[in-house]
Design a protein around this motif. Structure first.
Motif, PDB file in Angstrom:
ATOM      1  N   ASP A 121       0.838  -1.207   0.000  1.00 23.31           N
ATOM      2  CA  ASP A 121       0.000   0.000   0.000  1.00 23.31           C
ATOM      3  C   ASP A 121       0.869   1.252   0.000  1.00 23.31           C
ATOM      4  OD1 ASP A 121      -2.358  -1.359  -0.058  1.00 23.31           O
ATOM      5  OD2 ASP A 121      -2.816  -1.137   2.073  1.00 23.31           O
ATOM      6  N   ARG A 124       2.218   1.964  -3.327  1.00 20.97           N
ATOM      7  CA  ARG A 124       1.219   2.510  -4.258  1.00 20.97           C
ATOM      8  C   ARG A 124       1.011   3.996  -4.030  1.00 20.97           C
ATOM      9  NH1 ARG A 124      -3.548  -0.935  -2.820  1.00 20.97           N
ATOM     10  NH2 ARG A 124      -4.700   0.226  -4.391  1.00 20.97           N
ATOM     11  N   THR A 125       0.970   4.419  -2.744  1.00 22.32           N
ATOM     12  CA  THR A 125       0.786   5.861  -2.510  1.00 22.32           C
ATOM     13  C   THR A 125       1.992   6.647  -3.012  1.00 22.32           C
ATOM     14  OG1 THR A 125       1.792   5.907  -0.308  1.00 22.32           O
ATOM     15  CG2 THR A 125      -0.556   5.403  -0.418  1.00 22.32           C
ATOM     16  N   GLY A 127       3.354   6.170  -5.811  1.00 25.73           N
ATOM     17  CA  GLY A 127       3.289   6.262  -7.265  1.00 25.73           C
ATOM     18  C   GLY A 127       3.627   4.975  -8.000  1.00 25.73           C
ATOM     19  N   ALA A 128       3.829   3.868  -7.273  1.00 26.92           N
ATOM     20  CA  ALA A 128       4.172   2.616  -7.936  1.00 26.92           C
ATOM     21  C   ALA A 128       2.900   1.887  -8.373  1.00 26.92           C
ATOM     22  CB  ALA A 128       4.998   1.733  -7.007  1.00 26.92           C
ATOM     23  N   GLY A 129       2.831   1.550  -9.635  1.00 27.38           N
ATOM     24  CA  GLY A 129       1.702   0.773 -10.140  1.00 27.38           C
ATOM     25  C   GLY A 129       1.836  -0.674  -9.709  1.00 27.38           C
TER      26      GLY A 129
ATOM     27  N   ALA B  45      -6.464   8.345   0.187  1.00 26.08           N
ATOM     28  CA  ALA B  45      -5.259   7.922  -0.535  1.00 26.08           C
ATOM     29  C   ALA B  45      -5.583   6.914  -1.639  1.00 26.08           C
ATOM     30  CB  ALA B  45      -4.253   7.310   0.439  1.00 26.08           C
ATOM     31  N   GLY B  46      -6.801   6.388  -1.643  1.00 23.88           N
ATOM     32  CA  GLY B  46      -7.167   5.422  -2.674  1.00 23.88           C
ATOM     33  C   GLY B  46      -6.857   3.981  -2.303  1.00 23.88           C
ATOM     34  N   LEU B  47      -6.540   3.737  -1.036  1.00 24.58           N
ATOM     35  CA  LEU B  47      -6.240   2.369  -0.600  1.00 24.58           C
ATOM     36  C   LEU B  47      -7.515   1.628  -0.204  1.00 24.58           C
ATOM     37  CD1 LEU B  47      -3.055   3.102   1.530  1.00 24.58           C
ATOM     38  CD2 LEU B  47      -3.166   2.247  -0.819  1.00 24.58           C
ATOM     39  N   ALA B  73      -4.673   4.519  -6.595  1.00 24.06           N
ATOM     40  CA  ALA B  73      -3.813   5.067  -5.537  1.00 24.06           C
ATOM     41  C   ALA B  73      -2.512   5.634  -6.095  1.00 24.06           C
ATOM     42  CB  ALA B  73      -3.517   3.986  -4.503  1.00 24.06           C
ATOM     43  N   HIS B  74      -1.918   4.951  -7.088  1.00 19.60           N
ATOM     44  CA  HIS B  74      -0.604   5.395  -7.536  1.00 19.60           C
ATOM     45  C   HIS B  74      -0.662   6.611  -8.453  1.00 19.60           C
ATOM     46  CE1 HIS B  74      -1.846   2.473 -10.613  1.00 19.60           C
ATOM     47  NE2 HIS B  74      -1.026   3.080 -11.445  1.00 19.60           N
ATOM     48  N   ALA B  78      -0.625  11.270  -3.261  1.00  9.85           N
ATOM     49  CA  ALA B  78      -0.831  11.515  -1.838  1.00  9.85           C
ATOM     50  C   ALA B  78       0.497  11.359  -1.119  1.00  9.85           C
ATOM     51  CB  ALA B  78      -1.853  10.521  -1.279  1.00  9.85           C
ATOM     52  N   TYR B  80       1.485  10.287   1.948  1.00 12.53           N
ATOM     53  CA  TYR B  80       0.846   9.627   3.082  1.00 12.53           C
ATOM     54  C   TYR B  80       1.920   9.177   4.063  1.00 12.53           C
ATOM     55  CZ  TYR B  80      -2.829   6.648   5.226  1.00 12.53           C
ATOM     56  OH  TYR B  80      -3.746   6.068   6.065  1.00 12.53           O
ATOM     57  N   PHE B  82       2.288   7.112   7.186  1.00 15.44           N
ATOM     58  CA  PHE B  82       1.530   6.150   7.979  1.00 15.44           C
ATOM     59  C   PHE B  82       1.959   6.207   9.438  1.00 15.44           C
ATOM     60  CE2 PHE B  82       1.856   4.651   3.649  1.00 15.44           C
ATOM     61  CZ  PHE B  82       0.562   4.287   3.336  1.00 15.44           C
TER      62      PHE B  82
END
Lengths: 227, 200
Positions: A121, A124-125, A127-129, B45-47, B73-74, B78, B80, B82
């Motif tokens: 997760d 992904r935040t 920017g990794a697809g 964040a789209g998670l 999300a990517h 964001a 983010y 955690f």
């Protein structure tokens, strides 16, 4: 009688090719079992484990039927590609791969399940697809499990006896791997010397394989141990 | 407008819901633990995908369930941070910081401003909690984000470290100028750091 060196070389070839062949398949299956939610998942899991519980001779017999020149897989292979696995070292490698599959899948699946999804997760935040996350986070984190799977598969492949002798028989120089050679030598009067040497070599190869995979896992820098 | 959030999500028996529109740059989301504050950040964040509602940040639509919009999300950009830092354990601090970086040249500046320049060659496991959090903030900032999400950035810090961390967040807030949503259960902390406090 084949020389010890050619028996060892053939065993390493069969075990190595069998391991390389089984790893990608095992990884895909392990990934599907660890991450996928689809109907028939339990059945797939059971099917993968069959070679572990069925007598190896039966597995070899199934392979023999499937890959015989008139068999459902052997027929097309021969007609279209002119390839036959029967009585060939490639057949021995296939038998080894099939027998090693459940062990490799189990090891890889366990390590995939232990990968912290929250790190994926985080990737992904940033920017990794999907593919980059898999390549840079998931795969490196489950790498020790893949190594463990490869080690187990190689050890299993090296020791394969029942399915191999049923499927491709014992052809010196072609399918006579270490266990088959040891068994054949035991049947011969005065073969004890050879048995001792081959048995010692088997133990040595297995030990080296374990040590190498442990070293690779440590080098991966996470202190995750195979042993 | 910084944040325009209206989301509802059912998780088992619990219902996570919040709705607010904020003009202020910095917004604090305050509420007791277990109310779903982190889930709200995850939805922004789209998670996590809300069952209903929308997420708009800085005028950009990120989620709109009615219009079937869901930016992955990517692609949300964001930043983010955690609560548990989530540093990549198999990468050293430098490679963690650069993981999402568009411009590696900013590494030195950001590392210096967060006082983590001396940690670049260390591994995440060898960091203290406070160091790991600063690295996580740096990693988020280097990814060139369009907004910042901070989840309980001051929890588990002693009083002295807390004050330090608050000054750091104030600095990040003012230097970056980005919309910032901070989750906390501490009202005083929320009021000091954010012009707007939303209660859940």
């Amino acid at each position: 009688m084949e020389s010890v060196w050619s028996i060892v070389r053939l065993s390493l070839l069969v075990g190595g090719v069998g391991t390389l062949a089984v790893l990608p398949v095992a990884f895909l299956l392990a990934y599907a079992l660890a991450r996928g939610r689809f109907p028939g998942r339990t059945l797939l899991d059971a099917l993968i484990h069959l070679p572990l519980v069925v007598p190896p001779v039966v597995t070899g017999w199934v392979l023999l039927i499937a890959f015989a020149p008139a068999g459902p897989i052997g027929g097309p292979l021969e007609r279209w590609f002119g390839v036959t696995l029967l009585f060939r070292w490639t057949g021995a490698a296939l038998a080894a791969a099939v027998m090693a599959l459940p062990l490799a899948v189990r090891a890889i699946r366990l390590s995939l399940e232990s990968v912290d999804r929250r790190l994926e997760d985080a990737a992904r935040t940033l920017g990794a697809g999907r593919w980059r996350t898999f390549r840079t986070i998931t795969l490196p984190l489950c790498w020790p499990g893949v190594l463990a799977g490869a080690t187990l598969a190689f050890a299993r492949a090296l020791g394969e006896f029942g399915a191999t002798i049923t499927f491709v028989s014992n052809v010196p120089g072609e399918t006579e791997t270490l266990p088959l050679a040891i068994y054949a030598a035991l049947q011969r009067p005065g073969g004890e010397d050879l048995v001792w040497r081959l048995a010692a070599i088997s133990v040595a190869i297995s030990l080296v394989a374990l040590l190498v995979s442990e070293w690779l896992a440590r080098r991966a820098g996470r202190g995750v141990h195979v042993l | 407008m910084s944040f325009d959030i209206d989301v509802t999500l059912r998780r088992g028996d619990a219902l996570v819901a919040t709705a607010f529109v904020a003009e202020e740059q910095a917004v604090a989301l305050v509420g007791p633990s277990g109310v779903g504050k982190t889930s709200v950040l995850d939805m922004i964040a789209g998670l996590l995908r809300p069952d209903r509602g929308h997420v708009r940040v800085g005028g950009r639509v990120l989620t709109d369930r009615a219009a079937r919009v869901e930016v992955p999300a990517h692609h949300r950009r964001a930043g983010y941070v955690f609560q548990d830092a989530r540093l990549f354990l198999h990468l050293d601090v430098r490679r963690n910081l650069l993981y999402g970086a568009k411009d590696a040249a900013r590494l030195a500046t950001i590392a210096a401003s967060l006082d983590i320049a001396h940690l670049l060659d260390r591994w995440p496991r060898a960091l203290s909690g406070g160091e790991a959090r600063r690295v996580a903030i740096g990693r988020a900032l280097l990814s060139d984000p369009e907004f910042l999400l901070l989840d309980e950035p001051l929890s588990s810090l002693d009083a002295l470290r807390r004050e330090e961390a608050m000054r750091l967040i104030e600095r990040v807030r003012d230097d970056s100028g980005l919309p910032l949503l901070l989750v906390t259960h501490d009202e005083r902390e929320a009021e000091r750091l954010c012009a707007r406090v939303v209660r859940m």
